[in-house]
Design a protein around this motif. Sequence first.
Motif, PDB file in Angstrom:
ATOM      1  N   LYS A 177       0.936  -1.131   0.031  1.00 11.97           N
ATOM      2  CA  LYS A 177      -0.033  -0.094   0.026  1.00 11.97           C
ATOM      3  C   LYS A 177       1.023   1.207  -0.077  1.00 11.97           C
ATOM      4  CE  LYS A 177      -3.579   0.374   2.907  1.00 11.97           C
ATOM      5  NZ  LYS A 177      -4.269   0.420   3.741  1.00 11.97           N
ATOM      6  N   TYR A 178       1.850   1.069   0.711  1.00 10.87           N
ATOM      7  CA  TYR A 178       2.932   2.427   0.632  1.00 10.87           C
ATOM      8  C   TYR A 178       3.611   2.679  -0.385  1.00 10.87           C
ATOM      9  CZ  TYR A 178       7.026   4.902   2.675  1.00 10.87           C
ATOM     10  OH  TYR A 178       7.941   5.813   2.728  1.00 10.87           O
ATOM     11  N   THR A 179       4.089   1.578  -1.272  1.00 17.09           N
ATOM     12  CA  THR A 179       4.552   1.702  -2.357  1.00 17.09           C
ATOM     13  C   THR A 179       3.789   1.418  -3.690  1.00 17.09           C
ATOM     14  OG1 THR A 179       5.602  -0.543  -2.090  1.00 17.09           O
ATOM     15  CG2 THR A 179       6.792   1.280  -1.255  1.00 17.09           C
ATOM     16  N   ARG A 180       2.499   1.450  -3.650  1.00 12.71           N
ATOM     17  CA  ARG A 180       1.508   1.113  -4.648  1.00 12.71           C
ATOM     18  C   ARG A 180       1.780   1.987  -5.874  1.00 12.71           C
ATOM     19  NH1 ARG A 180      -1.408   3.756  -0.981  1.00 12.71           N
ATOM     20  NH2 ARG A 180      -2.719   5.646  -1.461  1.00 12.71           N
ATOM     21  N   ALA A 181       2.216   3.134  -5.801  1.00 10.37           N
ATOM     22  CA  ALA A 181       2.465   3.986  -7.035  1.00 10.37           C
ATOM     23  C   ALA A 181       3.691   3.541  -7.706  1.00 10.37           C
ATOM     24  CB  ALA A 181       2.701   5.317  -6.736  1.00 10.37           C
ATOM     25  N   GLU A 182       4.754   3.131  -6.943  1.00  5.81           N
ATOM     26  CA  GLU A 182       6.026   2.490  -7.575  1.00  5.81           C
ATOM     27  C   GLU A 182       5.897   1.314  -8.328  1.00  5.81           C
ATOM     28  OE1 GLU A 182       6.915   5.668  -5.047  1.00  5.81           O
ATOM     29  OE2 GLU A 182       6.050   4.035  -4.532  1.00  5.81           O
ATOM     30  N   PHE A 183       4.851   0.340  -7.784  1.00  2.64           N
ATOM     31  CA  PHE A 183       4.797  -0.935  -8.366  1.00  2.64           C
ATOM     32  C   PHE A 183       3.759  -0.786  -9.655  1.00  2.64           C
ATOM     33  CE2 PHE A 183       6.272  -2.809  -4.408  1.00  2.64           C
ATOM     34  CZ  PHE A 183       6.996  -3.873  -4.897  1.00  2.64           C
ATOM     35  N   MET A 184       2.963   0.295  -9.486  1.00  9.28           N
ATOM     36  CA  MET A 184       2.049   0.508 -10.806  1.00  9.28           C
ATOM     37  C   MET A 184       2.709   1.139 -11.736  1.00  9.28           C
ATOM     38  SD  MET A 184      -0.987   0.102 -11.697  1.00  9.28           S
ATOM     39  CE  MET A 184      -1.287   0.211 -13.334  1.00  9.28           C
ATOM     40  N   LEU A 185       3.834   1.980 -11.449  1.00 10.82           N
ATOM     41  CA  LEU A 185       4.884   2.538 -12.494  1.00 10.82           C
ATOM     42  C   LEU A 185       5.843   1.196 -13.180  1.00 10.82           C
ATOM     43  CD1 LEU A 185       6.005   4.846 -14.077  1.00 10.82           C
ATOM     44  CD2 LEU A 185       7.580   5.221 -12.090  1.00 10.82           C
ATOM     45  N   ALA A 186       6.077   0.666 -12.251  1.00 14.79           N
ATOM     46  CA  ALA A 186       7.130  -0.760 -12.664  1.00 14.79           C
ATOM     47  C   ALA A 186       6.156  -1.506 -13.866  1.00 14.79           C
ATOM     48  CB  ALA A 186       7.524  -1.660 -11.647  1.00 14.79           C
ATOM     49  N   ILE A 187       4.836  -1.811 -13.340  1.00 19.30           N
ATOM     50  CA  ILE A 187       4.283  -2.557 -14.540  1.00 19.30           C
ATOM     51  C   ILE A 187       3.789  -1.836 -15.652  1.00 19.30           C
ATOM     52  CG2 ILE A 187       1.945  -3.361 -14.549  1.00 19.30           C
ATOM     53  CD1 ILE A 187       1.646  -3.912 -11.587  1.00 19.30           C
ATOM     54  N   GLY A 188       3.651  -0.637 -15.630  1.00 19.81           N
ATOM     55  CA  GLY A 188       3.243   0.125 -16.661  1.00 19.81           C
ATOM     56  C   GLY A 188       4.442   0.349 -17.696  1.00 19.81           C
ATOM     57  N   THR A 189       5.547   0.445 -17.118  1.00 23.32           N
ATOM     58  CA  THR A 189       6.808   0.625 -17.951  1.00 23.32           C
ATOM     59  C   THR A 189       7.422  -0.619 -18.010  1.00 23.32           C
ATOM     60  OG1 THR A 189       8.034   1.245 -15.992  1.00 23.32           O
ATOM     61  CG2 THR A 189       7.294   3.053 -17.214  1.00 23.32           C
ATOM     62  N   ALA A 190       7.042  -1.728 -17.389  1.00 23.10           N
ATOM     63  CA  ALA A 190       7.783  -3.163 -17.732  1.00 23.10           C
ATOM     64  C   ALA A 190       9.167  -3.085 -17.349  1.00 23.10           C
ATOM     65  CB  ALA A 190       7.447  -3.550 -19.255  1.00 23.10           C
ATOM     66  N   SER A 191       9.593  -2.201 -16.259  1.00 26.71           N
ATOM     67  CA  SER A 191      11.185  -2.261 -15.901  1.00 26.71           C
ATOM     68  C   SER A 191      10.938  -1.724 -14.385  1.00 26.71           C
ATOM     69  CB  SER A 191      11.665  -1.032 -16.566  1.00 26.71           C
ATOM     70  OG  SER A 191      12.967  -0.580 -16.194  1.00 26.71           O
ATOM     71  N   SER A 192      11.792  -2.641 -13.560  1.00 28.40           N
ATOM     72  CA  SER A 192      11.773  -2.274 -12.366  1.00 28.40           C
ATOM     73  C   SER A 192      12.945  -1.206 -12.044  1.00 28.40           C
ATOM     74  CB  SER A 192      12.282  -3.589 -11.617  1.00 28.40           C
ATOM     75  OG  SER A 192      13.423  -4.388 -12.013  1.00 28.40           O
ATOM     76  N   GLU A 193      13.846  -0.964 -12.995  1.00 31.76           N
ATOM     77  CA  GLU A 193      14.815  -0.025 -12.750  1.00 31.76           C
ATOM     78  C   GLU A 193      14.169   1.427 -12.715  1.00 31.76           C
ATOM     79  OE1 GLU A 193      17.419  -0.433 -16.063  1.00 31.76           O
ATOM     80  OE2 GLU A 193      18.956  -1.497 -14.885  1.00 31.76           O
TER      81      GLU A 193
END
Length: 412
Positions: free
Chosen positions: A251-267
């Motif tokens: 919940k705290y990092t949901r924006a970061e995980f959604m961004l990683a999903i959207g860009t297909a990059s954990s970097e």
Amino acid sequence: MLFSPFAQVVALALLGILFGAIWPNFGAALKPLGDAFIRAIKMVISPLVFCVVVTGIAKAGDLKSVGRIGLKALVYFEVVTSAALLLGLLMANIARPGSGLHIDPATLDSAAVAKKTGGAALPGMGGFLLHVIPESAVGAFAENQLLQVLLFAVVFGCALVHVGQDKAPLVLAFVEQAGEVIFRVVGYVMRLAPIAVFGSMAYLIGQYGLSSLATYAKLIAACYAAAALFCGVLALILRTFAGVSLWRFLKYTRAEFMLAIGTASSESVMPRMMDKLRACGCHPAAVGLVLPTGYSFNLDGASIYLSLATLFMAQAVGVQLSLGQQLTVLFVLMLTSKGMAGIPGSAFLALSATASAVGVIPVGAVALMLGADRIMDTMRVVTNLLGNCVATFVVARWENALDLEQARRVLR
């Protein structure tokens, strides 16, 4: 809440899917939006890792603890990635996603795999270890070689501790202040995240279409089910060994995980994730050492995918692997899955090497994964990123470098 970063990323991701589905050619042309964002993030990763690691080591002042953190991280990585590989094998044996396809290997285009990998090759263990040592410090930053930058940062931080802040009073202050400036630059770049997600999702749907989901439905379902089970294991590990709730962290990092999903990059979210892990009470030295190293050594999602994909290929071409051959698959992937980051088409190289080692899977069967590989990115990215965040918490707690009260206060 409507204009929160998470809401913006979700809204633009849905809009990108819509654009890609209705205007596929236009959607496919939007790929540069996502690529530009990832390049902008990569621009600051190396200097940020350097500043965080040097500052963490210098402020800790205990070089033995730095060595222990690195060793404990590597031990944890090996155990967890081996478990991920084993889970992938078990899921492949239970779901049997390739059964009934009856693919003739002669009909597969092996040249397409070579085109995907761009003629690259996985380095041997000696070559990999040698590559970690940069030929020049400047070259490591210029080429964005994360492990090389990390090694240089560790050596620099240790040297700074030995020299002492009395003899070099300005160095630590400069590195620390430079890190704060770089985090501010990251904040500027992150404002473009929703646009990057829009472009990436429009490209994915426009280029590959929704029909590809049906073609590999059973394999996709097996991979995502295995990843969900593994995330449950990570939740148990985090609660047991670090005393932290995975759900609260998500919940705290949901924006970061959604961004990683959207860009297909954990970097794309590494800088923000480093900042949030520090805010959660993880010591900067633990964050700086564990998280970047995990990007090369702790690819849990990729491990699940590789072992499951290997058995999928065998089942698709009608090859039944014995227990001994499956153990060979496990052993080979334990070696080839390390240090894959940054190598073009590394998943295909690892699958080709594994097929060759087993000896009964036609190497041409790797071409079967060309259509499914991009669809698996979400599973790999989320599981890899989550696995490395959990690793940071666990190793920090193991080394008494986690402020648990601060973590619980922030996550509440």
